[in-house]
Design an enzyme around this catalytic site. Structure first.
Site, PDB file in Angstrom:
ATOM      1  N   GLU A 129      -7.939  18.467 -35.672  1.00 19.17           N
ATOM      2  CA  GLU A 129      -6.702  19.159 -36.018  1.00 19.17           C
ATOM      3  C   GLU A 129      -6.291  20.141 -34.933  1.00 19.17           C
ATOM      4  OE1 GLU A 129      -8.026  17.034 -39.317  1.00 19.17           O
ATOM      5  OE2 GLU A 129      -9.171  18.571 -38.216  1.00 19.17           O
ATOM      6  N   HIS A 132      -9.571  19.039 -50.095  1.00 16.68           N
ATOM      7  CA  HIS A 132      -8.389  18.181 -50.054  1.00 16.68           C
ATOM      8  C   HIS A 132      -7.245  18.718 -50.932  1.00 16.68           C
ATOM      9  CE1 HIS A 132     -11.403  15.461 -48.477  1.00 16.68           C
ATOM     10  NE2 HIS A 132     -10.487  14.544 -48.231  1.00 16.68           N
TER      11      HIS A 132
END
Length: 337
Positions: free
Chosen positions: A72, A141
Site C-alpha cells: 500500500e 477488513h
C-alpha cells in the site's frame, strides 16, 4: 416526504449498483483523459476483489490499469510521483483497513505537497477504499476509520451512499486539483440499483443532500448507515415522529450549512456512524451544531455508533453495527426529552 435530487441534463440513464457506478465512472475517465491511470492490487486481470475495475485492463491495457505489488505504501508513493508529473492516478486500496502502511505517505506527502511547494505542485489523485462491516470479512477488513483522514488538512474525504452519488463524486474527485479519499461502503456495493445518467456529471464535493423532509428531529449519516436511518425514520413515522434526513456525502469539508439549517428547523439531532464512538466524526458534527445552532436545541444531541472495540468477528459483527432499533430509541429519546 422523500426528496429526490434532480438529475442534470443527461436524459439517458442506466440501472447501476454502487460498484457498477464506480466502474462506469472510471471507464469514462479513462476514455476521456489519457493522463488517468488506475493502480492497485489485483485490479487488472481479476478486476479487483469487488470487481470494481472489471474489464478495464482488457479495454485500456496494462500501462493504464496497473496491477501492483502487495504494498500500500508503494501504491500511494508511486501515485504521488505520477500526480506531480502530469498524470491523474486513481489508487485502489483493497480495504480501508489495509491503508495503514500507506498512512505515512498520505499524511506527510499527499496532503502537504501543495503547501510544501507553495502551490507550485498539486496532487490530483484519488484514493479509493472500500470500508465498513457487515459483509463477514476477516479481521482488518471491516474498519471505518474515516476520522483519521478528516483530521488531515489538504485531502478531501467523500463517501457516497447511492449509485448516483458514487459516479458523480468519483468524477468530481478526479477533476479536483487536490487529493481526494473516496470511501465506498462495501455493505451497500450491490444492495440496490438506481437510475444513473449514462453521460458525464458531477456531484459537488462539500455539499450534503437532504434525503427526507421532516420537522421533529434531524438524522445525520453517510455511506452504509443511510439505509439504517431511513428504516428508523419509517418506523418513527408510524409513531407520529417526522424525521429530516441528511446524507453528508462529503466528510471533509463538511457541509455546515445543511446541518445548521436542518437542526435549526427541528431542534433535535441524532448522528449515526459505524465508526467507534470515541474520536468519531460525530464529535465534529456536534461541535458544528453547538457553534451554529445551540440556542435552537430542544434536547441533547444523540449519537448511535459502533463501540470502542475492534470490529468483532462474524458472530458479533451485527451487534457492533448501529441498527434501526438503536436509532429509533435515540430518536424517541430526543423527541420525548
Amino acid at each position: 416526504m422523500e426528496v429526490k435530487e434532480i438529475q442534470r441534463e443527461n436524459t439517458a440513464t442506466q440501472l447501476l449498483t454502487i460498484v457498477g457506478a464506480v466502474n462506469d465512472a472510471m471507464k469514462m475517465l479513462l476514455e476521456s483523459d489519457e493522463s488517468v491511470m488506475i493502480l492497485g492490487e489485483d485490479i487488472g486481470k481479476n478486476g479487483g476483489v469487488f470487481r470494481a475495475t472489471e474489464g478495464l485492463q482488457e479495454k485500456f491495457g496494462t500501462d493504464r490499469v496497473v496491477d501492483t505489488p502487495l504494498s500500500e505504501a508503494g501504491i500511494i508513493g508511486t501515485s504521488i510521483g505520477l500526480a506531480v508529473n502530469g498524470f491523474k492516478p486513481i489508487a485502489e486500496i483493497q480495504f480501508l483497513g489495509f491503508i495503514y502502511p500507506a498512512y505515512e505517505q498520505i499524511m506527510t506527502h499527499v496532503s502537504r505537497l501543495r503547501m510544501r511547494t507553495m502551490g507550485h505542485y498539486t496532487v490530483p489523485m484519488v484514493i479509493r477504499a472500500p470500508y465498513g462491516a457487515g459483509i463477514r470479512s476477516p479481521e482488518i477488513h471491516s474498519d471505518s476509520t474515516e476520522s483519521l483522514f478528516t483530521h488531515m488538512p489538504g485531502i478531501k474525504v467523500v463517501c457516497p451512499s447511492t449509485p448516483y452519488d458514487a459516479k458523480g463524486l468519483l468524477i468530481a474527485a478526479m477533476e479536483d486539483p487536490d487529493p481526494v479519499l473516496m470511501l465506498e461502503p462495501m455493505k451497500s456495493y450491490r444492495a440496490k440499483r438506481e437510475e444513473v445518467p449514462v453521460g458525464k456529471y458531477t456531484v459537488e464535493i462539500g455539499k450534503g443532500k437532504r434525503v427526507r423532509e421532516g420537522t421533529d428531529v434531524t438524522l445525520i449519516a453517510w455511506g452504509a448507515m443511510m439505509p439504517i436511518v431511513e428504516k428508523a425514520a419509517q418506523q418513527s413515522e408510524k409513531k407520529g415522529i417526522s424525521c429530516d434526513i441528511i446524507d453528508l456525502r462529503t466528510l471533509y469539508p463538511i457541509d455546515r450549512e445543511i446541518i445548521a439549517e436542518s437542526v435549526q428547523k427541528t431542534g433535535r439531532a441524532v448522528i449515526v456512524h459505524e465508526a467507534h464512538l470515541t474520536g468519531g466524526l460525530g464529535n465534529d458534527i456536534i461541535s458544528i451544531i453547538n457553534d451554529t445552532s445551540f440556542l435552537y436545541l430542544r434536547a441533547p444531541i444523540e449519537r448511535v455508533t459502533g463501540f470502542d472495540v475492534p470490529v468483532p468477528f462474524f458472530a458479533l459483527e451485527e451487534d457492533f453495527l448501529p441498527t434501526p432499533a438503536r436509532v429509533l430509541e435515540s430518536i424517541e429519546k430526543a423527541v420525548h426529552f
